[in-house]
Design a protein around this motif. Structure first.
Motif, PDB file in Angstrom:
ATOM      1  N   ALA A 151       0.833  -1.206   0.000  1.00 39.53           N
ATOM      2  CA  ALA A 151       0.000   0.000   0.000  1.00 39.53           C
ATOM      3  C   ALA A 151       0.867   1.255   0.000  1.00 39.53           C
ATOM      4  N   GLY A 152       1.998   1.197   0.684  1.00 41.49           N
ATOM      5  CA  GLY A 152       2.922   2.326   0.676  1.00 41.49           C
ATOM      6  C   GLY A 152       3.470   2.599  -0.708  1.00 41.49           C
ATOM      7  N   PHE A 153       3.776   1.552  -1.462  1.00 45.01           N
ATOM      8  CA  PHE A 153       4.227   1.721  -2.849  1.00 45.01           C
ATOM      9  C   PHE A 153       3.120   2.368  -3.681  1.00 45.01           C
ATOM     10  N   ALA A 154       1.884   1.888  -3.539  1.00 48.07           N
ATOM     11  CA  ALA A 154       0.768   2.423  -4.316  1.00 48.07           C
ATOM     12  C   ALA A 154       0.549   3.905  -4.028  1.00 48.07           C
ATOM     13  N   LEU A 155       0.802   4.325  -2.799  1.00 49.69           N
ATOM     14  CA  LEU A 155       0.649   5.729  -2.432  1.00 49.69           C
ATOM     15  C   LEU A 155       1.759   6.599  -3.001  1.00 49.69           C
ATOM     16  N   ARG A 156       2.988   6.171  -2.863  1.00 46.09           N
ATOM     17  CA  ARG A 156       4.112   7.070  -3.117  1.00 46.09           C
ATOM     18  C   ARG A 156       4.569   7.120  -4.572  1.00 46.09           C
ATOM     19  N   GLN A 157       4.418   6.028  -5.321  1.00 40.56           N
ATOM     20  CA  GLN A 157       4.971   5.984  -6.666  1.00 40.56           C
ATOM     21  C   GLN A 157       4.467   7.105  -7.577  1.00 40.56           C
ATOM     22  N   PRO A 158       3.168   7.462  -7.582  1.00 41.07           N
ATOM     23  CA  PRO A 158       2.713   8.498  -8.520  1.00 41.07           C
ATOM     24  C   PRO A 158       3.348   9.865  -8.307  1.00 41.07           C
ATOM     25  N   PHE A 159       3.909  10.097  -7.138  1.00 43.24           N
ATOM     26  CA  PHE A 159       4.483  11.408  -6.886  1.00 43.24           C
ATOM     27  C   PHE A 159       5.860  11.566  -7.531  1.00 43.24           C
ATOM     28  N   PHE A 160       6.426  10.466  -8.037  1.00 40.18           N
ATOM     29  CA  PHE A 160       7.667  10.591  -8.779  1.00 40.18           C
ATOM     30  C   PHE A 160       7.446  11.344 -10.084  1.00 40.18           C
ATOM     31  N   PHE A 161       6.287  11.205 -10.701  1.00 43.01           N
ATOM     32  CA  PHE A 161       6.044  11.953 -11.933  1.00 43.01           C
ATOM     33  C   PHE A 161       5.157  13.172 -11.692  1.00 43.01           C
ATOM     34  N   GLY A 162       5.032  13.598 -10.447  1.00 48.12           N
ATOM     35  CA  GLY A 162       4.432  14.892 -10.154  1.00 48.12           C
ATOM     36  C   GLY A 162       2.936  14.909  -9.985  1.00 48.12           C
ATOM     37  N   LEU A 163       2.331  13.817  -9.495  1.00 49.51           N
ATOM     38  CA  LEU A 163       0.883  13.819  -9.292  1.00 49.51           C
ATOM     39  C   LEU A 163       0.461  14.895  -8.304  1.00 49.51           C
ATOM     40  N   ASN A 164       1.341  15.246  -7.369  1.00 47.01           N
ATOM     41  CA  ASN A 164       1.006  16.319  -6.433  1.00 47.01           C
ATOM     42  C   ASN A 164       0.729  17.630  -7.150  1.00 47.01           C
ATOM     43  N   GLY A 165       1.381  17.837  -8.323  1.00 51.33           N
ATOM     44  CA  GLY A 165       1.152  19.046  -9.103  1.00 51.33           C
ATOM     45  C   GLY A 165      -0.235  19.109  -9.711  1.00 51.33           C
ATOM     46  N   VAL A 166      -0.960  17.999  -9.681  1.00 55.29           N
ATOM     47  CA  VAL A 166      -2.357  17.965 -10.122  1.00 55.29           C
ATOM     48  C   VAL A 166      -3.297  18.008  -8.924  1.00 55.29           C
ATOM     49  N   ILE A 167      -3.020  17.181  -7.917  1.00 57.09           N
ATOM     50  CA  ILE A 167      -3.928  17.093  -6.773  1.00 57.09           C
ATOM     51  C   ILE A 167      -4.005  18.417  -6.020  1.00 57.09           C
TER      52      ILE A 167
END
Length: 717
Positions: A141-157
């Motif tokens: 679950a930790g992998f599923a949470l953190r991986q998208p932020f490597f390509f900048g998902l935080n810049g969308v959320i």
């Protein structure tokens, strides 16, 4: 005593009948060489070794993987817990973890068992009650949470939550849709459904950036196949590198580094081959604006109204000694997660959504022995993003612009760079493009490859570089350069033989090219009308005469360091540049306040600091925010000095000489025991790091034993 530990979801411990045994050999720098009969034994030892050195951070990572980080970190932690629920990290793990291969799950269960054992034996170190035991699903679950932020998902959320404009996206224009400032949220949209908006103060989720990577073939180096891993990560915390060597009797033998919460390294080398990564920035996220009915609970898709999925969750938020439950509802549509804000209702979908097979892919990459085996694992498109630079014992080098880019239908003529209509199911893509569609280079004639977070079209020199026209604009491949990429391409192209000393000069280069955003900044400085401000005019003139080298030798180095950082950040995030005059005034005031002058030596301003009181180590640094010797970001301490927090971090240099065993060297900014001030390995690599030196990696067992400072066995209870 608070409600939170009692209402937190419980995890079942891994099979307590399974026994593990690992030997840990600590080097002169405390780096663990972890040996076991089975791969699972080694994974158990990895958890114990890393907990011994950094259980403080591991607990944060586990709390994130359990949706309980707010109970540790307050409101900022609760923001991450919100994203945990929004992305359905737990549901993703529950759906897919049982289907992973048995040996992969065994690795994760063993790692969880090691964490549980350390927690049970050291209760005085626990930050949060009932955080343990954990199991393999929790780690997944930790992998599923953190991986998208490597390509900048935080810049969308982040802007979707706050209703602010989205940043302009990278990538070429899509035919028929002229480039604009990118997808925006209409400022004059109706104030609908605002009660659903997430009201917690929003902070950066920690977008990951930076890194240089180099691979050189034997014919160009004059001897070895060479791989240089030069990652730029935060120096502390959940995405700081932890170095190790792992070895089992089942054939797993690898030297490299992981992030807290992983049973295996993510980069490094085995006997036969190695790779490293840099962050890439393809268009991995699509946003859909939903048409809602009057109830605010149904959205239109293909002419029919559908109910939004909704789930009530409780976010633990620490306030002083108390943890307060904060209710929140998360929503999903057929597109993916849904966010309400004052401008409307938006769903988003991202590459790698609802997948965790990267857990298996990284494990197989660790154990690959040939280029063909290694490439076959990348071809699964299981690792959602990051460039891979590769080298091996046979002299092969390769660059893969790895990204599980959404398989967007090209015949729909949709503007994938903007907010998409949410009422069309044909715009909801499934899966990733084929591996054959993404950029890659294998054994270029130049004999070298590199990446410095730049577009894939400058990687191997003019004769070998890929052409943008050969790739569909719908892929959304970035079209950006960094100063580091411009410098690296020029220096590598100009070099004759790329021997060890030449590569060392390139890796530690501190110069800027006067082009791109740096050129724009200096052009703007030259045009400033400062006739009414003699002090600012003097500072501007100092900068205009700068030699564009952040080596702490020039009088303008400190001021240039301060000026460039914010412009680099704006360029990297595709945001507007700050006002040049305002920035100049701000930084002049800072230097005058803390140094009494505008031209202090940069070595007095930029520092590598660790510890407090008598145990504090405080050393000078070189390099800038976007130089190959990277001092990317920092915090400003009370004395006005800049304490590095992100930049050059784990560095590894690997060589395969013909007929010889692999040899490697490495360095960390601080030491192996990153959060143990009492340890001799808390700061023992700092001087090496500052002096541009590396230490030996004891990859081979006999070398590890010969250089051991401590050797012990850990077993499951």
């Amino acid at each position: 005593m608070t409600w939170e530990p009692f209402f937190a979801e419980r995890s079942k411990a891994p099979d307590e009948q399974r026994q593990y045994r690992a030997e840990i050999i600590r080097s002169e720098y405390g780096v663990p060489h972890i040996y076991g009969k089975t791969d699972a034994d080694v994974a158990f030892g990895v958890a114990i070794a890393q907990a011994e050195d950094d259980f403080f951070t591991l607990q944060d990572v586990i709390a994130m993987a359990r949706g309980r980080y707010g109970a540790i970190a307050g409101q900022e932690g609760a923001q991450i817990d919100y994203v945990y629920h929004l992305l359905d990290a737990r549901g993703t793990a529950q759906r897919h973890y049982p289907a992973l291969p048995e040996d992969t799950r065994a690795l994760f269960e063993a790692y969880a068992a090691g964490l549980n054992q350390y927690a049970a034996e050291h209760p005085q170190e626990l930050k949060l009650a009932n955080l343990f035991p954990v199991n393999g699903e929790d780690i997944a679950a930790g992998f599923a949470l953190r991986q998208p932020f490597f390509f900048g998902l935080n810049g969308v959320i982040q802007p979707l939550v706050t209703g602010e404009p989205l940043r302009r996206e990278f990538g070429p224009d899509i035919p028929g849709f002229p480039r604009d400032e990118g997808p925006q949220l209409a400022a004059d949209a109706p104030q609908q459904a605002s009660a659903h908006a997430h009201p917690l103060p929003w902070g950066e989720m920690g977008a990951l950036s930076g890194s240089n990577a180099f691979a050189v073939a034997p014919e160009k180096s004059g001897g070895p196949s060479t791989l240089i891993s030069n990652s730029h990560q935060p120096l502390r915390g959940g995405v700081a590198w932890y170095e190790m060597v792992v070895e089992s009797e089942e054939g797993w033998h690898y030297a490299g580094a992981n992030f807290p919460g992983s049973p295996f390294p993510f980069l490094g080398h085995n006997r036969h081959l190695g790779w490293t990564n840099t962050v890439n920035r393809p268009d991995m996220v699509d946003i859909y604006k939903l048409e809602m009915d009057d109830s605010g609970t149904r959205y239109k898709l293909d002419g029919e109204w559908r109910e939004l999925e909704s789930k009530r969750v409780w976010l633990p938020v620490k306030f002083g000694p108390l943890v307060i439950p904060y209710p929140q509802t998360v929503y999903r549509s057929a597109h993916g997660p849904v966010i309400f804000n004052h401008t409307g209702v938006y769903a988003f979908r991202y590459g790698g959504i609802d997948r965790i097979d990267q857990l298996d892919a990284y494990y197989r990459l660790n154990k690959s022995t040939t280029f063909e085996e290694w490439q076959a694992q990348l071809a699964r498109m299981a690792v959602p993003s990051t460039n891979f630079i590769y080298a091996d014992e046979k002299g092969n080098i390769a660059y893969v612009y790895n990204a599980a880019i959404p398989d967007r239908p090209e015949d729909l003529k949709a503007n994938w760079r903007s907010v998409l209509p949410g009422d069309r199911s044909d715009l909801i893509w499934q899966g990733a493009v084929d591996f054959a569609e993404i950029p890659k280079l294998i054994n270029p004639s130049s004999g070298w490859l590199y990446n410095s977070n730049n577009e894939p079209y400058t990687a191997a020199g003019a004769a070998d570089d890929l052409k943008p026209a050969d790739f569909s604009p719908v892929l959304g491949i970035e079209d950006k350069q960094t100063n580091r990429s411009r410098r690296a391409w020029n220096l590598l192209s100009e070099a004759g033989t790329l021997d060890r000393e030449t590569l060392r000069r390139i890796k530690y280069d501190t110069a800027y090219e006067r082009t791109g955003y740096v050129g724009d900044l200096w052009d703007a400085l030259e045009k400033l009308d400062l006739s009414g401000d003699a002090e600012l005019a003097k500072a501007r003139d100092l900068l205009v005469g700068w030699d564009f080298t952040a080596d702490s030798k020039g009088a303008a180095d400190s001021l240039a360091l301060l000026m460039i950082k914010d412009f680099m950040s704006a360029e990297y995030q595709n945001k507007p540049y700050p006002d040049v005059a305002d920035q100049l005034r701000q930084h002049v005031d800072h230097l005058k306040t803390h140094f009494g002058r505008i031209d202090p030596p940069m070595s007095e301003l930029l520092r590598l600091r660790q510890g407090t009181g008598d145990r504090r180590v405080d050393l000078p640094l070189d390099g800038g925010s976007d130089t190959l010797r990277a001092s990317t970001t920092w915090k400003v301490d009370e004395d006005g000095r800049l304490s590095l927090v992100h930049g050059d971090s784990f560095i590894m240099w690997v060589e395969w000489l013909p007929g010889q065993r692999v040899r490697s060297q490495s360095v960390q900014p601080f030491g192996a025991a990153i959060s143990r001030p009492e340890s001799p390995h808390y700061t023992d690599q700092m001087q090496l790091f500052v002096d541009h030196k590396l230490k030996p990696v004891h990859f081979w067992r006999e070398d590890a034993i010969a250089n051991a400072r401590r050797r012990y066995v850990v077993e499951s209870n």
